[in-house]
Design a protein around this motif. Structure first.
Motif, PDB file in Angstrom:
ATOM      1  N   GLY A  88      12.661  42.225 -33.575  1.00  0.00           N
ATOM      2  CA  GLY A  88      11.786  41.627 -34.468  1.00  0.00           C
ATOM      3  C   GLY A  88      10.791  42.307 -35.061  1.00  0.00           C
ATOM      4  N   PHE A  89      10.390  43.513 -34.262  1.00  0.00           N
ATOM      5  CA  PHE A  89       8.990  44.357 -34.777  1.00  0.00           C
ATOM      6  C   PHE A  89       9.504  45.380 -35.898  1.00  0.00           C
ATOM      7  N   VAL A  90      11.012  45.421 -35.867  1.00  0.00           N
ATOM      8  CA  VAL A  90      11.419  46.328 -37.055  1.00  0.00           C
ATOM      9  C   VAL A  90      11.106  45.428 -38.543  1.00  0.00           C
ATOM     10  N   THR A  91      11.034  44.407 -38.497  1.00  0.00           N
ATOM     11  CA  THR A  91      10.764  43.691 -39.989  1.00  0.00           C
ATOM     12  C   THR A  91       9.202  43.949 -40.297  1.00  0.00           C
ATOM     13  N   VAL A  92       8.418  44.021 -39.073  1.00  0.00           N
ATOM     14  CA  VAL A  92       7.020  44.035 -39.167  1.00  0.00           C
ATOM     15  C   VAL A  92       6.721  45.716 -39.547  1.00  0.00           C
ATOM     16  N   ALA A  93       7.528  46.586 -39.008  1.00  0.00           N
ATOM     17  CA  ALA A  93       7.385  47.858 -39.155  1.00  0.00           C
ATOM     18  C   ALA A  93       7.795  48.427 -40.467  1.00  0.00           C
ATOM     19  N   THR A 209       6.943  59.318 -31.262  1.00  0.00           N
ATOM     20  CA  THR A 209       6.014  58.747 -30.391  1.00  0.00           C
ATOM     21  C   THR A 209       6.495  57.170 -29.879  1.00  0.00           C
ATOM     22  N   PRO A 210       6.350  57.006 -28.887  1.00  0.00           N
ATOM     23  CA  PRO A 210       6.995  55.827 -28.293  1.00  0.00           C
ATOM     24  C   PRO A 210       6.253  54.573 -28.411  1.00  0.00           C
ATOM     25  N   PHE A 211       6.870  53.374 -28.638  1.00  0.00           N
ATOM     26  CA  PHE A 211       6.593  51.894 -28.871  1.00  0.00           C
ATOM     27  C   PHE A 211       7.285  51.172 -27.909  1.00  0.00           C
ATOM     28  N   ARG A 212       6.639  50.151 -27.147  1.00  0.00           N
ATOM     29  CA  ARG A 212       6.979  49.194 -26.302  1.00  0.00           C
ATOM     30  C   ARG A 212       7.066  47.740 -26.618  1.00  0.00           C
ATOM     31  N   ASN A 249       0.072  52.943 -34.427  1.00  0.00           N
ATOM     32  CA  ASN A 249      -1.019  52.341 -34.224  1.00  0.00           C
ATOM     33  C   ASN A 249      -0.802  50.937 -34.839  1.00  0.00           C
ATOM     34  N   ARG A 250      -0.971  51.082 -36.306  1.00  0.00           N
ATOM     35  CA  ARG A 250      -1.005  49.890 -37.162  1.00  0.00           C
ATOM     36  C   ARG A 250       0.296  48.882 -36.786  1.00  0.00           C
ATOM     37  N   LEU A 251       1.490  49.344 -36.221  1.00  0.00           N
ATOM     38  CA  LEU A 251       2.412  48.365 -35.664  1.00  0.00           C
ATOM     39  C   LEU A 251       1.945  47.869 -34.634  1.00  0.00           C
ATOM     40  N   LYS A 252       1.185  48.477 -33.804  1.00  0.00           N
ATOM     41  CA  LYS A 252       0.851  47.784 -32.564  1.00  0.00           C
ATOM     42  C   LYS A 252      -0.330  46.710 -32.522  1.00  0.00           C
ATOM     43  N   THR A 255       1.649  43.467 -34.300  1.00  0.00           N
ATOM     44  CA  THR A 255       2.512  42.813 -33.216  1.00  0.00           C
ATOM     45  C   THR A 255       1.701  42.337 -31.943  1.00  0.00           C
ATOM     46  N   GLY A 256       0.555  42.875 -31.753  1.00  0.00           N
ATOM     47  CA  GLY A 256      -0.285  42.302 -30.548  1.00  0.00           C
ATOM     48  C   GLY A 256       0.115  43.220 -29.328  1.00  0.00           C
ATOM     49  N   HIS A 257       0.652  44.492 -29.808  1.00  0.00           N
ATOM     50  CA  HIS A 257       0.889  45.412 -28.806  1.00  0.00           C
ATOM     51  C   HIS A 257      -0.094  46.531 -28.709  1.00  0.00           C
ATOM     52  N   ALA A 258      -1.434  46.375 -28.960  1.00  0.00           N
ATOM     53  CA  ALA A 258      -2.317  47.476 -29.274  1.00  0.00           C
ATOM     54  C   ALA A 258      -2.793  48.047 -27.847  1.00  0.00           C
ATOM     55  N   VAL A 259      -1.625  48.371 -27.255  1.00  0.00           N
ATOM     56  CA  VAL A 259      -2.118  49.277 -25.817  1.00  0.00           C
ATOM     57  C   VAL A 259      -1.180  50.422 -25.830  1.00  0.00           C
TER      58      VAL A 259
END
Length: 265
Positions: A88-93, A209-212, A249-252, A255-259
């Motif tokens: 689902g994060f791909v749509t936001v990204a 860069t990684p994204f979880r 970082n904007r994506l984080k 999506t609520g993954h700002a870590v």
């Protein structure tokens, strides 16, 4: 390492071989015969014949008109669509990464670890660009691609040890060393890249860069790159790397993954 896994009594070798056959197909293929599948997977042709028959019967493969080539079937397509829904994060990204691709005039994409390689599952091209060197379905090595080392650098020790079981023996031996180096680089500058003398392709400059995402429970790599003639080493570090980190970082935040995606030292 993989041999140790295969000797585990819980390991279903026939299932693993069937899945390996499905992984052998590439977007550019116009069907594969049993011999081609055998050559790509290392599975004996007689075994391939039995497995392709079973996969056809279940709908995961389909025959060509003359029954000489196999293609992925409707069951594989359905499974892929179900899996895609987990991303689902791909749509936001999408708008963020398209903006990044346009800004730095380079390809942006998402790569996941699949069977010991990095598999591209989504790309964004600069608007108005022609064909670019990578597309969905392309595979890259873990230890010598920017996407691979960004993924590796974000792993916990337990996750890294699982990855080692999928790598060739020579790769598993240096995995910890690369992991330590790339983890430190990710904490320092936020992105990873492979030194030119270690890169699997000298024709490509790329950073990642990684994204979880919470949906899949392990990191993915978001990369940005282009041919060396279009993206210099200086641009890669001065412009593209920092812009990629800002975009992720904007994506984080959205999506609520700002870590940090990188495991604690």
């Amino acid at each position: 390492m993989m041999r140790d896994l295969e000797q585990d009594r819980r390991y279903a070798n026939t299932l693993a071989r069937g899945l390996k056959i499905l992984r052998a197909f590439r977007p550019s293929d116009n069907g594969l015969g049993n011999l081609e599948i055998s050559e790509r997977t290392g599975i004996p042709r007689s075994t391939v014949s039995r497995l392709t028959f079973t996969l056809c019967a279940l709908g995961y493969l389909t025959h060509g008109r003359h029954f000489d080539k196999y293609r992925l079937g409707p069951a594989a397509l359905a499974l892929g669509n179900i899996a895609s829904a987990a991303f689902g994060f791909v749509t936001v990204a999408a708008p963020i990464m398209q903006e990044l691709a346009n800004k730095v005039n380079a390809l942006v994409g998402v790569a996941i670890q699949d069977d010991g390689t990095m598999l591209i599952v989504k790309t964004w091209r600069p608007e108005g660009s022609g064909a670019i060197w990578l597309d969905v379905g392309y595979r890259m090595p873990v230890l010598t691609s920017s996407s691979g080392v960004a993924y590796l650098g974000a792993l916990t020790q337990e996750e890294r040890e699982k990855l080692e079981a999928l790598l060739p023996e020579e790769g598993a031996e240096i995995c910890e060393e690369v992991w330590q180096h790339q983890s430190a680089q990710l904490r320092r500058v936020g992105y990873a890249c492979v030194a030119e003398d270690m890169r699997y392709s000298r024709a490509i400059h790329a950073v990642a860069t990684p994204f979880r995402p919470s949906e899949i429970g392990e990191p993915v790599s978001i990369f940005c790159g282009a041919n060396v003639d279009d993206l210099s080493t200086e641009q890669m570090h001065v412009e593209v790397g920092p812009e990629l980190v800002k975009a992720v970082n904007r994506l984080k935040l959205l999506t609520g993954h700002a870590v940090s995606a990188v495991a604690s030292a």
